[in-house]
Structure formats: structure tokens, C-alpha cells
Enzyme design. Structure first.
Site, PDB file in Angstrom:
ATOM      1  CB  SER A  36      -0.922   0.014   1.233  1.00  0.00           C
ATOM      2  OG  SER A  36      -0.151   0.105   2.423  1.00  0.00           O
ATOM      3  CB  ILE A  38       5.396   5.404  -0.627  1.00  0.00           C
ATOM      4  CG1 ILE A  38       4.925   6.722   0.005  1.00  0.00           C
ATOM      5  CG2 ILE A  38       6.583   5.660  -1.552  1.00  0.00           C
ATOM      6  CD1 ILE A  38       5.925   7.324   0.977  1.00  0.00           C
ATOM      7  N   GLY A  39       4.912   2.409  -1.447  1.00  0.00           N
ATOM      8  CA  GLY A  39       5.422   1.202  -2.090  1.00  0.00           C
ATOM      9  C   GLY A  39       4.564   0.753  -3.249  1.00  0.00           C
ATOM     10  CE1 TYR A 178       8.461   7.263  10.903  1.00  0.00           C
ATOM     11  CE2 TYR A 178       8.784   9.612  11.272  1.00  0.00           C
ATOM     12  CZ  TYR A 178       8.664   8.547  10.411  1.00  0.00           C
ATOM     13  OH  TYR A 178       8.760   8.747   9.059  1.00  0.00           O
TER      14      TYR A 178
END
Length: 278
Positions: A36, A38-39, A178
């Protein structure tokens, strides 16, 4: 108004499809986090190229749907592999799978990642937030790269790390897990990059701003903030496959770095001033 602001902040990227096809023809490209966001959009950008795509993610159903869609309409051939790269056993099996291809890997797109937005006071009994974020944002890509370096070296290949502008800015509250994990891999990659480049391996870091992907959906505040489309991010990544530039970053990032340092200094000054007035 919002679209106008986004068009100014995220300047359009021109992707030369002829150059892309010429450069990638016959090559094998590994994309992590491929189901899903960007990939997936990188996959669609490469669909018409005569190349071999190896896709890995946790969502096998979505991977299968993408594979069927690409191979029924386009030129690329696709292999998929379901794995949680944080799992040591699954990672080991996946690496064995990668080494089974006799032609090796030409390009590794490190895209899989995890973001957490949470106050440290809400994390006191949630150490797993930090361990699982570090596992996918740092340990997994390091382990993958260590295994792939010999093949990439023999093919004069390329490593493309899909990173974040956050790692180039001063630390901010709520994103400790993160920002620390993404920064860890960024520093690792920049540290080994000179050695890899001398051996013929191209290393590229893509510092993206906020991108409107499923990863940011749990944070309601992001709905009102300008964000790059995943299609735009995919164009930037694919363009880097033939330009091979060391890094991409938004035009405004330098100003953001200066502002973030100023804001951090201002917060420290304010705290000292408050303590001094007590």
C-alpha cells in the site's frame, strides 16, 4: 486553498519515462512495504518497464491483487513474499528467498516503516512501541542490507532509503520512537555510504515530507495538514533510479532545519527563564 498550498510546498516532479525504461530494463528491484501507500505507487510507476519486481509486505492478499493487476496488463514480472520483517524467522526465510534468484538484486527500495505519535507519559508501560518501531525502521533494513551487499556490489546496484524530513530536523515531542528509529538507520546508512560507493554501490536517501498514506490515518490532526500524495512520492523515488542522486529533500527543508533549531533553543530558553523566576 489547501491544494494551492500543497502545490507550492510540493513542487511537481517530472519523470522521464523513456530514461526510466532504458535504465531499468532487465533489472530486478526489491520493494519493501509494497502492499500500500508509497510502495504500491512505486510498483504502478514501474509496471510498464521490462523489469522484475520483488514485493514484500505483511498483507499477502493485497500483494496478490497487485501482482495479478500488474502481470495482466503491464510489462513487469512480479514475485511476492509475505513476511513481517520484524520477525527473525520470517526475515531469515525471506533472505533465503532473495538469494534463490540467480541474477541477484539490482535495486533495493527500503520503504517499510512504522510511525507512532504518542506522549512519553502515555508510553510508560508501552516499551513495545519503541522495540517494534526500532525493529522495522532500523534493525530490519540493516539486516536486509548486510545480506544484500555482496549481490549489490557485484551488480553495481543501488540502495534507495525512503526516509523522512523528521530525521533532518531537531527532535520534536510525541515522535520519540519514530524519529529515533528513522534517525538511527539514516545515520547508519550515511556512515556506510562512502564504503559502498567506493565498491560501486549507489546509496540514495529520499527525505520525504508528510505523505498521505495509511500510516498517517490514525492521527486525526494530519487530516488538516498539507501532505504529499503517494503518487508524487513514487515519482521522486523512481526518478532517483536513473539520476542516482545521493539525496532528495524538499526545497524548504533548509529553512525548516533553521526554524526547528531556533524553536528548540527557544523552548530551552523559556524553561530556564521559568526556573530562574521561581
Amino acid at each position: 486553498m489547501k491544494k494551492w498550498i500543497e502545490s507550492c510546498i510540493f513542487l511537481p516532479t517530472y519523470l522521464n519515462e523513456k530514461k526510466l525504461m532504458r535504465h531499468l530494463s532487465g533489472k530486478t528491484i526489491l520493494i519493501t512495504g509494497a502492499s500500500s501507500g508509497i510502495g504500491a505507487q512505486v510498483i504502478y510507476q514501474l509496471a510498464d518497464v521490462h523489469c522484475h519486481l520483488i514485493l514484500v509486505a505483511r498483507n499477502e492478499e493485497r500483494l496478490s491483487a497487485i501482482k495479478n493487476e500488474i502481470e495482466s496488463k503491464a510489462s513487469a514480472t512480479v514475485n511476492i513474499y509475505k513476511a513481517d520483517l520484524r520477525n527473525e524467522e520470517q526475515m531469515g526465510a525471506f533472505l533465503d528467498f532473495l538469494h534463490s534468484f540467480p541474477k541477484g538484486i539490482d535495486i533495493v527500495v527500503n520503504n517499510a516503516g512504522l510511525s507512532i505519535n504518542r506522549s512519553i507519559f502515555e508510553s510508560l508501560d508501552r516499551f513495545h512501541d519503541f522495540s517494534r518501531t526500532m525493529a522495522i525502521n532500523y534493525f530490519a533494513p540493516v539486516q536486509l542490507l548486510l545480506s544484500m551487499i555482496p549481490a549489490l556490489r557485484s551488480k553495481h546496484g543501488q540502495i534507495i532509503n525512503v526516509s523522512s524530513v523528521n530525521v533532518r530536523l531537531a527532535p520534536v515531542p510525541y515522535f520519540s520512537a519514530y524519529q529515533a528509529s528513522k534517525s538511527a538507520y539514516d545515520v547508519f546508512l550515511r556512515s556506510v555510504a562512502p564504503e559502498l560507493r567506493r565498491s560501486g554501490v549507489v546509496v540514495s536517501s529520499i527525505y520525504l515530507p508528510l505523505v498521505r498514506t495509511p500510516m498517517i490515518e490514525p492521527t486525526s490532526a494530519y487530516k488538516k495538514v498539507p501532505a504529499m500524495s503517494p503518487q508524487h512520492a513514487a515519482k521522486i523515488i523512481c526518478k532517483n533510479m536513473y539520476t542516482k542522486k545521493k539525496k532528495y529533500q524538499p526545497w524548504w527543508l533548509l529553512f525548516g532545519q533553521i526554524a526547528s533549531i531556533f524553536m528548540e533553543s527557544f523552548r530551552d530558553f523559556t524553561k530556564r527563564d521559568k526556573r530562574g523566576s521561581l
